[in-house]
Design an enzyme around this catalytic site. Structure first.
Site, PDB file in Angstrom:
ATOM      1  N   HIS A  74      -0.669 -10.886  -5.144  1.00  0.00           N
ATOM      2  CA  HIS A  74       0.738 -10.628  -4.840  1.00  0.00           C
ATOM      3  C   HIS A  74       1.657 -11.711  -5.389  1.00  0.00           C
ATOM      4  O   HIS A  74       2.743 -11.420  -5.897  1.00  0.00           O
ATOM      5  CB  HIS A  74       0.931 -10.503  -3.334  1.00  0.00           C
ATOM      6  CG  HIS A  74       0.079  -9.441  -2.705  1.00  0.00           C
ATOM      7  ND1 HIS A  74       0.094  -8.129  -3.117  1.00  0.00           N
ATOM      8  CD2 HIS A  74      -0.822  -9.497  -1.686  1.00  0.00           C
ATOM      9  CE1 HIS A  74      -0.748  -7.429  -2.392  1.00  0.00           C
ATOM     10  NE2 HIS A  74      -1.319  -8.234  -1.518  1.00  0.00           N
ATOM     11  N   HIS A 113      -9.049  -1.770  -5.532  1.00  0.00           N
ATOM     12  CA  HIS A 113      -7.993  -2.123  -4.584  1.00  0.00           C
ATOM     13  C   HIS A 113      -7.035  -3.136  -5.186  1.00  0.00           C
ATOM     14  O   HIS A 113      -5.823  -3.080  -4.933  1.00  0.00           O
ATOM     15  CB  HIS A 113      -8.565  -2.672  -3.271  1.00  0.00           C
ATOM     16  CG  HIS A 113      -7.470  -2.923  -2.263  1.00  0.00           C
ATOM     17  ND1 HIS A 113      -6.921  -1.917  -1.500  1.00  0.00           N
ATOM     18  CD2 HIS A 113      -6.784  -4.051  -1.952  1.00  0.00           C
ATOM     19  CE1 HIS A 113      -5.955  -2.416  -0.751  1.00  0.00           C
ATOM     20  NE2 HIS A 113      -5.846  -3.703  -1.008  1.00  0.00           N
ATOM     21  N   ASP A 163      -3.040  -2.682  -5.382  1.00  0.00           N
ATOM     22  CA  ASP A 163      -2.040  -3.684  -5.008  1.00  0.00           C
ATOM     23  C   ASP A 163      -1.057  -3.940  -6.145  1.00  0.00           C
ATOM     24  O   ASP A 163       0.153  -4.057  -5.934  1.00  0.00           O
ATOM     25  CB  ASP A 163      -2.721  -5.006  -4.634  1.00  0.00           C
ATOM     26  CG  ASP A 163      -3.256  -5.026  -3.210  1.00  0.00           C
ATOM     27  OD1 ASP A 163      -2.888  -4.148  -2.415  1.00  0.00           O
ATOM     28  OD2 ASP A 163      -4.049  -5.943  -2.899  1.00  0.00           O
ATOM     29  N   HIS A 172       0.825  -1.206   0.000  1.00  0.00           N
ATOM     30  CA  HIS A 172       0.000   0.000   0.000  1.00  0.00           C
ATOM     31  C   HIS A 172       0.864   1.262   0.000  1.00  0.00           C
ATOM     32  O   HIS A 172       0.531   2.248  -0.675  1.00  0.00           O
ATOM     33  CB  HIS A 172      -0.946   0.013   1.196  1.00  0.00           C
ATOM     34  CG  HIS A 172      -1.908  -1.134   1.204  1.00  0.00           C
ATOM     35  ND1 HIS A 172      -2.676  -1.461   2.305  1.00  0.00           N
ATOM     36  CD2 HIS A 172      -2.231  -2.046   0.248  1.00  0.00           C
ATOM     37  CE1 HIS A 172      -3.418  -2.526   2.024  1.00  0.00           C
ATOM     38  NE2 HIS A 172      -3.152  -2.891   0.774  1.00  0.00           N
TER      39      HIS A 172
END
EC number: 3.5.1.108
Length: 319
Positions: free
Chosen positions: A285, A258, A262, A99
């Site tokens: 991720h 969001h 990321d 973030h």
């Protein structure tokens, strides 16, 4: 993706330019803040400070004597719940860096020192908005050295089941992203979002999008001693068709926004701004980090140059 639900949104945001976008930038002055760690629930002291040209983004655990860690894909040691920087065999890990990395990328900051006195970043409200606020309060200044972008020469792709992440050469200078998600929970469902990451658009469209989690996952994390600092103040919590946060969503497509936030943070682990096209479906991720490792596995996949420099004379092909 097979079919699109009514939640689907595709928005191609118009390009804009930051002042002095060809030059490197850092903070005008240091700034500090205090927050809570998402998983430990511990109080975390954060300090952001200027750094010289060509330093990049560097993290340091101020509660240890370990050396600083460059925010690079090859220093990522875990991607299961967040992007975690560290060195194998040491206790100096720093979790949930994505973030802040997204905020640094969105604000155009090339060089900074990040210090925390614990094993994770403060979660704040679960988005990048408070990091952006800190960076803007500290001030952002141009430096003497030109900014070197990581230019994608040819298409690189990683897959896991029906999920994938892909980088291709840029159609125009800068980073363009196109992300789709597909969740069983009806409150999330299928969404798609596309944007160019330039100028103030990150602040306006992505920075306030919060992390999200389904209620059964929270129950599991609590059972293994994690998410101790999690609450409705720093995450969107979904249970079936319901969003449990009393104030609801900040935007109908906050979930996919969001995911793009990321991705911006994870891709900034390239050690510089990427000029290319990113596409992801159900990516996270792990795939984002695998993608960068594959990109840098061959010198034919990329080159480093200022934005707008002549493209590498390599034929575009799948890698």
């Amino acid at each position: 993706m097979n079919g699109m639900s009514p939640q689907t949104q595709v928005s191609f945001l118009p390009p804009s330019r930051q002042p002095d976008g060809q030059m490197q930038h850092t903070l005008r002055q240091p700034i500090s803040s205090v927050g809570v760690g998402l998983h430990t629930g511990a109080r975390i002291n954060l300090r952001l400070a200027p750094a010289p040209e060509n330093t990049g983004i560097v993290f340091r655990r101020s509660d240890t004597t370990l050396p600083p860690l460059a925010a690079r894909h090859d220093n990522v040691v875990d991607t299961r719940l967040s992007t975690v920087l560290g060195q194998e065999g040491t206790a100096g890990r720093i979790a949930t860096v994505e973030h802040l990395m997204a905020a640094l990328a969105g604000c155009g900051i090339d060089n900074a020192l990040v210090e925390v006195d614990g094993p994770e970043m403060p979660v704040f409200d679960g988005s990048s908005a408070e990091f952006v606020f800190l960076l803007e309060c500290a001030g952002i200044v141009a430096q003497a050295a030109p900014r070197q972008h990581v230019h994608v020469n040819r298409t690189v792709r990683v897959e896991e089941g029906d999920a994938f992440a892909e980088l291709s050469p840029a159609r125009q200078p800068g980073l363009a992203l196109d992300i789709s998600i597909d969740f069983v929970a009806p409150a999330i469902g299928q969404q798609r979002y596309a944007a160019r990451m330039e100028g103030s658009l990150f602040r306006q469209h992505l920075s306030m999008a919060r992390t999200f989690v389904e209620q059964p996952e929270i129950d599991y994390l609590h059972s293994i001693g994690l998410a101790r600092g999690g609450s409705l103040d720093n995450a969107i919590v979904v249970n079936g068709t319901s969003v449990l946060n009393p104030a609801g969503l900040r935007h109908p497509h906050e979930f996919v926004r969001h995911k793009m936030l990321d991705a911006v943070g994870d891709l900034y682990m390239a050690g510089g701004m990427i000029s290319g096209q990113f596409r992801g479906h159900k990516s996270g991720h792990t795939l984002n980090n695998r993608l960068l490792r594959k990109l840098f596995a061959s010198a034919e996949n990329w080159h480093r140059a200022p934005l707008g420099a002549p493209a590498a004379s390599l034929q575009t092909r799948a890698a």
